[in-house]
Design an enzyme around this catalytic site. Sequence first.
Site, short mmCIF file in Angstrom:
data_model
loop_
_atom_site.label_atom_id
_atom_site.label_comp_id
_atom_site.label_asym_id
_atom_site.label_seq_id
_atom_site.Cartn_x
_atom_site.Cartn_y
_atom_site.Cartn_z
N GLU A 119 4.96 2.15 0.63
CA GLU A 119 4.24 2.73 -0.50
C GLU A 119 2.76 2.75 -0.15
O GLU A 119 2.22 1.76 0.36
CB GLU A 119 4.48 1.95 -1.79
N ASP A 162 10.91 -0.15 1.97
CA ASP A 162 9.79 0.56 1.32
C ASP A 162 8.55 0.70 2.18
O ASP A 162 8.07 -0.28 2.77
CB ASP A 162 9.33 -0.22 0.07
N GLU A 185 16.99 -1.66 -0.14
CA GLU A 185 15.86 -0.73 -0.10
C GLU A 185 14.87 -1.17 0.97
O GLU A 185 14.67 -2.37 1.20
CB GLU A 185 15.17 -0.71 -1.47
#
Length: 289
Positions: A108, A106, A104
């Site tokens: 955010e 990311d 993953e």
Amino acid sequence: MACFATKQPLLLSLLLAIGFFVVAASAGSFYESFDITWGNGRANIFENGQLLTCTLDKISGSGFQSKKEYLFGKIDMKLKLVKGNSAGTVTAYYLSSKGATWDEIDFEFLGNLTGQPYTIHTNVFTGGKGDREMQFHLWFDPTADFHTYTVHWNPLNIIFLVDGIPIRVFKNYEKYGVPYPKNQPMQIYSSLWEADDWATQGGRVKIDWSNAPFSASYRDFNDQSSCSRTSNLTWVTCDPNNNSWMWTSLSDRQYGQMKWVQDDYMIYNYCTDYKRFPQGLPKECTKLE
């Protein structure tokens, strides 16, 4: 940097092991590129596919995911984040594979009280393990207009960029025993959701539902520089001679830009958190090359 004669076997060993990726050739339309996956009408596409919005209210958030899977790419998305008092909200934009040992990458965006800066939370997971957080504030108001957030992922490194300025790089240090995401195809996901137990000041500031519904907007998705698949039936590999993004790393000028961002706007770096890692920092934190 090695010549293409050296790079091509590396690329083929990486991609032929998967064996089913096709060079992406589309950009723009959200109808063509994404499926709205949850929210019961709270995510919508407008302007003939050129604008997508996600909303959050007290009942539910919303989200979408890409129709394609990617194995390496330079992927751009313009976002305009929740304005006003966004405390307790998270706008997530990331790539992820599936399974218990997923990879993953990311972005955010953690909301905050009106007038306080957003926090950009970044992380890299390999084999289901993350714990590689770096957090930043921004040098502009991300709620006033659209800004471009880029993941540039290739066999050499993962570069996080904001409006073309690198804020973080995660290098391929497999030769030192550091896992690197290179074998598992990932889809793109994004969502707007409630996380007031941790998102703002460690959960001390909760969502003010009188400001709902909250909304984040998306434009100008671009995956033209990527290797992707849309079907399990038709694949070709990428051409290393025509895909220079496959071998891009930071220039000296970009390192200077990243140093400026990290010196002035970084608020957390796992690679300097000695209390968290009393037995020694992770291997990738100690490499200087």
